[in-house]
Each structure stands twice: as C-alpha cells, then as structure tokens.
Design an enzyme around this catalytic site. Structure first.
Site, PDB file in Angstrom:
ATOM      1  N   ASN A 167      58.869 -13.992 -33.387  1.00  0.00           N
ATOM      2  CA  ASN A 167      58.334 -13.570 -34.688  1.00  0.00           C
ATOM      3  C   ASN A 167      59.289 -13.924 -35.819  1.00  0.00           C
ATOM      4  OD1 ASN A 167      56.040 -12.595 -33.513  1.00  0.00           O
ATOM      5  ND2 ASN A 167      56.819 -10.508 -33.288  1.00  0.00           N
TER       6      ASN A 167
ATOM      7  N   TYR B 109      44.223  -1.419 -26.736  1.00  0.00           N
ATOM      8  CA  TYR B 109      43.399  -2.629 -26.937  1.00  0.00           C
ATOM      9  C   TYR B 109      43.321  -3.442 -25.648  1.00  0.00           C
ATOM     10  CZ  TYR B 109      42.572  -7.568 -27.985  1.00  0.00           C
ATOM     11  OH  TYR B 109      42.120  -8.870 -27.935  1.00  0.00           O
TER      12      TYR B 109
ATOM     13  N   PHE C 153      36.771 -13.588 -37.088  1.00  0.00           N
ATOM     14  CA  PHE C 153      37.642 -14.779 -37.212  1.00  0.00           C
ATOM     15  C   PHE C 153      37.237 -15.889 -36.229  1.00  0.00           C
ATOM     16  CE2 PHE C 153      41.976 -16.216 -35.423  1.00  0.00           C
ATOM     17  CZ  PHE C 153      42.020 -17.364 -36.208  1.00  0.00           C
ATOM     18  N   ILE C 154      37.338 -15.631 -34.932  1.00  0.00           N
ATOM     19  CA  ILE C 154      37.100 -16.722 -33.971  1.00  0.00           C
ATOM     20  C   ILE C 154      35.608 -17.017 -33.866  1.00  0.00           C
ATOM     21  CG2 ILE C 154      37.560 -17.584 -31.635  1.00  0.00           C
ATOM     22  CD1 ILE C 154      39.824 -15.538 -31.421  1.00  0.00           C
TER      23      ILE C 154
ATOM     24  N   LYS D  43      40.137  -4.377 -23.135  1.00  0.00           N
ATOM     25  CA  LYS D  43      39.719  -5.754 -22.816  1.00  0.00           C
ATOM     26  C   LYS D  43      39.740  -5.965 -21.300  1.00  0.00           C
ATOM     27  CE  LYS D  43      38.812  -8.753 -25.200  1.00  0.00           C
ATOM     28  NZ  LYS D  43      37.507  -9.172 -25.817  1.00  0.00           N
TER      29      LYS D  43
ATOM     30  N   THR E 227      41.566 -12.110 -23.395  1.00  0.00           N
ATOM     31  CA  THR E 227      42.866 -12.339 -24.029  1.00  0.00           C
ATOM     32  C   THR E 227      43.993 -12.387 -22.993  1.00  0.00           C
ATOM     33  OG1 THR E 227      44.519 -11.231 -25.421  1.00  0.00           O
ATOM     34  CG2 THR E 227      42.884  -9.818 -24.428  1.00  0.00           C
ATOM     35  N   ASP E 228      45.073 -13.088 -23.333  1.00  0.00           N
ATOM     36  CA  ASP E 228      46.251 -13.109 -22.450  1.00  0.00           C
ATOM     37  C   ASP E 228      46.906 -11.728 -22.348  1.00  0.00           C
ATOM     38  OD1 ASP E 228      47.380 -12.986 -24.997  1.00  0.00           O
ATOM     39  OD2 ASP E 228      48.648 -14.750 -24.764  1.00  0.00           O
ATOM     40  N   GLU E 229      46.556 -10.826 -23.296  1.00  0.00           N
ATOM     41  CA  GLU E 229      47.212  -9.508 -23.292  1.00  0.00           C
ATOM     42  C   GLU E 229      46.864  -8.688 -22.061  1.00  0.00           C
ATOM     43  OE1 GLU E 229      47.500  -7.279 -26.872  1.00  0.00           O
ATOM     44  OE2 GLU E 229      47.614  -9.071 -28.120  1.00  0.00           O
TER      45      GLU E 229
HETATM   46  P1  NAD Z   1      37.749 -10.038 -35.287  1.00  0.00           P
HETATM   47  O1  NAD Z   1      38.182  -8.613 -35.374  1.00  0.00           O
HETATM   48  O2  NAD Z   1      38.095 -10.970 -36.374  1.00  0.00           O
HETATM   49  O3  NAD Z   1      36.158 -10.093 -35.111  1.00  0.00           O
HETATM   50  C1  NAD Z   1      35.450  -9.188 -34.313  1.00  0.00           C
HETATM   51  C2  NAD Z   1      33.965  -9.254 -34.701  1.00  0.00           C
HETATM   52  O4  NAD Z   1      33.215  -8.427 -33.806  1.00  0.00           O
HETATM   53  C3  NAD Z   1      33.684  -8.736 -36.122  1.00  0.00           C
HETATM   54  O5  NAD Z   1      32.813  -9.620 -36.803  1.00  0.00           O
HETATM   55  C4  NAD Z   1      33.013  -7.383 -35.886  1.00  0.00           C
HETATM   56  O6  NAD Z   1      32.100  -7.016 -36.914  1.00  0.00           O
HETATM   57  C5  NAD Z   1      32.302  -7.627 -34.553  1.00  0.00           C
HETATM   58  N1  NAD Z   1      32.061  -6.389 -33.793  1.00  0.00           N
HETATM   59  C6  NAD Z   1      32.979  -5.461 -33.422  1.00  0.00           C
HETATM   60  N2  NAD Z   1      32.366  -4.456 -32.740  1.00  0.00           N
HETATM   61  C7  NAD Z   1      31.047  -4.771 -32.675  1.00  0.00           C
HETATM   62  C8  NAD Z   1      29.922  -4.145 -32.094  1.00  0.00           C
HETATM   63  N3  NAD Z   1      30.019  -2.970 -31.465  1.00  0.00           N
HETATM   64  N4  NAD Z   1      28.711  -4.757 -32.206  1.00  0.00           N
HETATM   65  C9  NAD Z   1      28.601  -5.951 -32.849  1.00  0.00           C
HETATM   66  N5  NAD Z   1      29.627  -6.581 -33.426  1.00  0.00           N
HETATM   67  C10 NAD Z   1      30.841  -6.000 -33.340  1.00  0.00           C
HETATM   68  O7  NAD Z   1      38.285 -10.554 -33.887  1.00  0.00           O
HETATM   69  P2  NAD Z   1      38.745 -12.029 -33.437  1.00  0.00           P
HETATM   70  O8  NAD Z   1      40.179 -12.172 -33.683  1.00  0.00           O
HETATM   71  O9  NAD Z   1      37.778 -13.023 -33.974  1.00  0.00           O
HETATM   72  O10 NAD Z   1      38.552 -11.898 -31.846  1.00  0.00           O
HETATM   73  C11 NAD Z   1      37.305 -12.229 -31.227  1.00  0.00           C
HETATM   74  C12 NAD Z   1      37.433 -12.054 -29.731  1.00  0.00           C
HETATM   75  O11 NAD Z   1      38.465 -12.914 -29.228  1.00  0.00           O
HETATM   76  C13 NAD Z   1      37.825 -10.647 -29.283  1.00  0.00           C
HETATM   77  O12 NAD Z   1      37.085 -10.333 -28.134  1.00  0.00           O
HETATM   78  C14 NAD Z   1      39.316 -10.740 -28.977  1.00  0.00           C
HETATM   79  O13 NAD Z   1      39.681  -9.813 -27.977  1.00  0.00           O
HETATM   80  C15 NAD Z   1      39.410 -12.166 -28.470  1.00  0.00           C
HETATM   81  N6  NAD Z   1      40.718 -12.838 -28.669  1.00  0.00           N
HETATM   82  C16 NAD Z   1      41.313 -12.896 -29.899  1.00  0.00           C
HETATM   83  C17 NAD Z   1      42.510 -13.592 -30.085  1.00  0.00           C
HETATM   84  C18 NAD Z   1      43.184 -13.700 -31.441  1.00  0.00           C
HETATM   85  O14 NAD Z   1      44.304 -14.211 -31.521  1.00  0.00           O
HETATM   86  N7  NAD Z   1      42.543 -13.270 -32.513  1.00  0.00           N
HETATM   87  C19 NAD Z   1      43.108 -14.221 -28.983  1.00  0.00           C
HETATM   88  C20 NAD Z   1      42.495 -14.141 -27.722  1.00  0.00           C
HETATM   89  C21 NAD Z   1      41.279 -13.462 -27.589  1.00  0.00           C
HETATM   90  O1  DAU Z   2      47.516 -12.714 -27.505  1.00  0.00           O
HETATM   91  C1  DAU Z   2      46.196 -12.626 -27.948  1.00  0.00           C
HETATM   92  C2  DAU Z   2      46.068 -11.476 -28.914  1.00  0.00           C
HETATM   93  O2  DAU Z   2      46.729 -11.878 -30.104  1.00  0.00           O
HETATM   94  C3  DAU Z   2      44.629 -11.082 -29.188  1.00  0.00           C
HETATM   95  O3  DAU Z   2      44.055 -10.569 -28.006  1.00  0.00           O
HETATM   96  C4  DAU Z   2      44.550 -10.009 -30.289  1.00  0.00           C
HETATM   97  O4  DAU Z   2      43.204  -9.751 -30.621  1.00  0.00           O
HETATM   98  C5  DAU Z   2      45.281 -10.532 -31.513  1.00  0.00           C
HETATM   99  O5  DAU Z   2      45.304  -9.524 -32.505  1.00  0.00           O
HETATM  100  C6  DAU Z   2      46.714 -10.934 -31.154  1.00  0.00           C
HETATM  101  O6  DAU Z   2      47.511  -9.786 -30.790  1.00  0.00           O
HETATM  102  P1  DAU Z   2      49.019  -9.578 -31.312  1.00  0.00           P
HETATM  103  O7  DAU Z   2      49.338  -8.141 -31.287  1.00  0.00           O
HETATM  104  O8  DAU Z   2      49.942 -10.520 -30.646  1.00  0.00           O
HETATM  105  O9  DAU Z   2      48.830 -10.114 -32.841  1.00  0.00           O
HETATM  106  P2  DAU Z   2      49.400  -9.568 -34.237  1.00  0.00           P
HETATM  107  O10 DAU Z   2      49.043 -10.593 -35.261  1.00  0.00           O
HETATM  108  O11 DAU Z   2      49.011  -8.165 -34.511  1.00  0.00           O
HETATM  109  O12 DAU Z   2      50.973  -9.593 -34.000  1.00  0.00           O
HETATM  110  C7  DAU Z   2      51.657 -10.789 -33.634  1.00  0.00           C
HETATM  111  C8  DAU Z   2      53.137 -10.460 -33.518  1.00  0.00           C
HETATM  112  O13 DAU Z   2      53.642 -10.140 -34.828  1.00  0.00           O
HETATM  113  C9  DAU Z   2      53.419  -9.239 -32.653  1.00  0.00           C
HETATM  114  O14 DAU Z   2      54.590  -9.462 -31.882  1.00  0.00           O
HETATM  115  C10 DAU Z   2      53.667  -8.123 -33.647  1.00  0.00           C
HETATM  116  C11 DAU Z   2      54.235  -8.835 -34.865  1.00  0.00           C
HETATM  117  N1  DAU Z   2      53.881  -8.191 -36.161  1.00  0.00           N
HETATM  118  C12 DAU Z   2      52.568  -7.971 -36.406  1.00  0.00           C
HETATM  119  C13 DAU Z   2      52.183  -7.361 -37.580  1.00  0.00           C
HETATM  120  C14 DAU Z   2      50.715  -7.092 -37.864  1.00  0.00           C
HETATM  121  C15 DAU Z   2      54.880  -7.858 -37.060  1.00  0.00           C
HETATM  122  O15 DAU Z   2      56.075  -8.094 -36.831  1.00  0.00           O
HETATM  123  N2  DAU Z   2      54.490  -7.256 -38.234  1.00  0.00           N
HETATM  124  C16 DAU Z   2      53.193  -6.981 -38.529  1.00  0.00           C
HETATM  125  O16 DAU Z   2      52.917  -6.419 -39.620  1.00  0.00           O
END
Ligand code: NAD
Ligand code: DAU
Length: 338
Positions: free
Chosen positions: A252, A153, A13-14, A157, A125-127
C-alpha cells in the site's frame, strides 16, 4: 451463438464495465441488468449504453424470488456480480453482507437450478483464501488453496461460493466460480483505496493510509477482469473454479507513492491512521489455470501506465465522483475516518 445474459449488480464498478465490454465485443447479445441501486450502484455508470436496444435495466433485488424467477426464465445465463463489496463496511455492520451475498445468491441458485442447463457464473474474490505472510513471496493462492476467511465480507463471499458448489454437486448446476484479485479502473466507488486516494488528493485532502502501509494487494485492470469472465463464460468447464490476477503485487505504501507521483503531490499528503481490524497482510494469486486452459492473458494492467490512466480518468470525470461523494458517503467517511 447469441446469448441473453442476466447480469446482477450491473450498476456497480465491475458490473458496469462488464456490460459495456460485452455490448462492444458481442453486439448481437442481449443483456438484462438486475440491480437494486444500493449506495454503490449508480445508473450513471451506464448512461452511454442505457438507450441501446440490446440493454434492459430492471430495478430490483436479487432476493426477490418472483422477479428473479421471471428474469431467469427469459435469459440463457447469469453473471452474478451483485454483492456488498467493501471490507470496512462489513466490519461496521455485517448484516447486509449476509443478506445480499448469502441469501441473495441462494435465491438466484434456486431459480437457476430449475431451468435446464442454465449457466451460472459466480463472481467471487481472492479474499476467500485468507492472507499470505509478507516474508514468503514464493507463496501464491491456487484454486486448491483452502477457504480461510478473515473478514465478514470474505466470509459472506465464501458462503456464497460454497452454496454455488453445492448446487453443482447436488443438482448438476452448470456453473463456474471466478476468484479475482483487486481491480482498478474507471467507475470504482470512491470508498475503495485507489479512487478514495485520488479523489481526496484532487480535493487537496490527505489520504488515510492504514497501519504501516506494508500490506500487499495484487492489482488487475477491470477490463482485463471482464475479458477473463467472458472467457470463463464461453470456454469454462462446468464445476471449475478459475483464479484471475495480473501478478502485479504492490504494498500500500508503494501504491500510495505511485498515486502521489502521478498527481505531483508529496508524502506530506499521507495521513497514517489506525489499522483496519483483522487487516489481511498479502493477497497473491496464481492465475496459471485460466491462462493455460482458457488462453486468457491480462493486457491492460501494466504499471505505471495503467495506474496513471486511471488517475487521469478520475481527474477528467470530477462530476461523476463529486455527485457520489455526498450524503451517505459523507456520513460513512466521518464514521470510518473521524
Ligand atoms: P460494487 O459495490 O461497486 O457494486 C455492487 C453492485 O451490486 C451495486 O450496483 C449494487 O447496487 C448491487 N447490489 C448489491 N446488493 C444487491 C442486491 N441485494 N440486489 C441487487 N443488486 C445489488 O462492487 P464491485 O467492486 O463492482 O464488485 C462486484 C463483484 O465482484 C462482487 O461480487 C465482489 O465481491 C467481486 N469482486 C470485486 C473485486 C474488486 O476489486 N472490486 C475483486 C474481486 C471480486
Ligand atoms: O482482493 C479482492 C477484493 O479487493 C475484493 O473482493 C473487494 O470487494 C475489494 O473491495 C478489494 O478489497 P480490499 O480490502 O483489498 O480493497 P480496499 O480498496 O478497501 O483496500 C485495499 C488496501 O488499501 C487494503 O490493504 C487496505 C488499504 N486501505 C484501504 C482504504 C479504503 C488503506 O490503507 N486506507 C483506506 O482508506
């Protein structure tokens, strides 16, 4: 100065949004994308740039020492996104999280520290800061907040963040860590709450809301995140951590209501389900450091417009998510939601 970036996890995604953004903003730069295409990695996310001369895809794993050494030799800097990223999956099985997020980062660090002044931007991540109480809206995470992880998770991280810090301290690695709040936008895998709820509703299926829906997340548009990462890469001081967020806190329940409104659906489409184990209550980030020191400001995250545009993207890109919501996804969905 022209750069050759190694982006890991660029088919997620990102990462895919970041690659497209950099190719637009810095057209003379080269990008090599290393991705092992796990369930969340999707080559289609970059179909529109796949044939550009500046873009190179390598199908491989960040844990492959030899491959990583070769790629780091050819590039100037790494933007490290690759990770297992979904909290619920880490509760079902934490092993892949340790393998990719911890061991994978260690492999990248060992190769990077051997190349002089190689720049390492670690996307975290903020987590890693744990959570905040719901009744203290005055509290925010700063870069000095203690690491206090709750899910497998976030623990994986945090372990990778600590390794990056250790390589800076011990070997002088030229690095930054970014810690961002929840992202939304196009190409997000539909296991995460926004694309999951929107695509369910398009299919007239109810949305599984955990617990009482009072948990709070701080939402940022993915392109605002990409812009912040580019600012950190170009202007960040080595060794520093930068928090990133849009100061856009929503419960949520509020998020679900906004999605239902944007899609013309009623509250009867909510299916309350059992809460996530160890569910973090509230994330909220103080992003004043990146704003004052690097001049970054979010410009695309304001609700309701930004959320409505995202909902619209999933409505007009049904083929993209319909192809994703098959096979492994169905098995996962059944296991997670019954
Ligand atoms: P995502 O799951 O959409 O993408 C992860 C990508 O990494 C995928 O394309 C996957 O194929 C690749 N990958 C996983 N393991 C691998 C490996 N061993 N070797 C090579 N490629 C590998 O995740 P995202 O939501 O795009 O998150 C990207 C990064 O940003 C992560 O590090 C996540 O912790 C961080 N992040 C995400 C969020 C969010 O809201 N999604 C917020 C803050 C930080
Ligand atoms: O804060 C940054 C993080 O945000 C990233 O590090 C993670 O990679 C990313 O997945 C995300 O984590 P969250 O756990 O916050 O995201 P998620 O979309 O899974 O859930 C967001 C909120 O929604 C959380 O409070 C749980 C709730 N939720 C989630 C799902 C999947 C539901 O209520 N129902 C659901 O089915």
């Amino acid at each position: 100065m022209s750069q050759h970036l190694l982006v890991t996890g660029g088919c997620g995604f990102i990462g895919s949004n970041f690659i497209r953004f950099v190719l637009e903003q810095r057209p003379d730069w080269q990008i090599t994308n290393l991705d092992s295409l796990t369930y969340s990695g999707n080559g289609e996310n970059l179909a529109d740039v796949a044939d550009l001369d500046q873009y190179h895809f390598v199908h491989g794993d960040i844990r492959d020492d030899e491959l990583v050494k070769q790629l780091i030799e050819k590039t100037d800097a790494i933007i490290h996104f690759a990770a297992e990223s979904h909290v619920d999956r880490s509760i079902l099985d934490s092993k892949p999280f340790i393998e990719s997020n911890v061991l994978g980062t260690q492999v990248l660090l060992d190769a990077a520290r051997r190349k002089e002044d190689y720049r390492f931007i670690h996307i975290s991540t903020d987590e890693v800061y744990g959570d905040l109480p719901l009744d203290r809206p005055d509290l925010l995470f700063t870069e000095d907040s203690p690491i206090c992880t709750h899910s497998p998770y976030s623990a994986s991280k945090a372990a990778s963040d600590l390794l990056v810090g250790a390589y800076h301290h011990t070997f002088g690695l030229n690095m930054n860590i970014t810690r961002c709040s929840n992202n939304f936008g196009p190409y997000q895998f539909p296991e995460k709450v926004i694309p999951l709820f929107v695509t369910n509703l398009i299919e007239n299926e109810k949305v599984p809301l955990y617990g009482d829906g009072s948990n709070i997340r701080d939402w940022l548009h993915v392109i605002d995140h990409c812009e912040a990462i580019l600012a950190v890469f170009e202007k960040g001081t080595s060794g520093e951590v930068y928090n990133i967020s849009g100061n856009n806190e929503r419960s949520n329940l509020e998020l679900t209501g906004a999605i239902l409104d944007a899609m013309g659906k009623g509250k009867d489409m909510i299916r309350p389900v059992e809460d996530r184990l160890g569910h973090d209550r509230r994330y909220a980030i103080d992003a004043s450091k990146i704003k004052t020191q690097l001049g970054w400001e979010p410009t695309r995250s304001a609700w309701p417009q930004a959320l409505e545009q995202t909902v619209q993207w999933y409505i007009t890109h049904a083929t993209w998510w319909q192809r994703v919501k098959t096979g492994e996804y169905r098995t996962y969905y059944q296991k997670q939601y019954g």
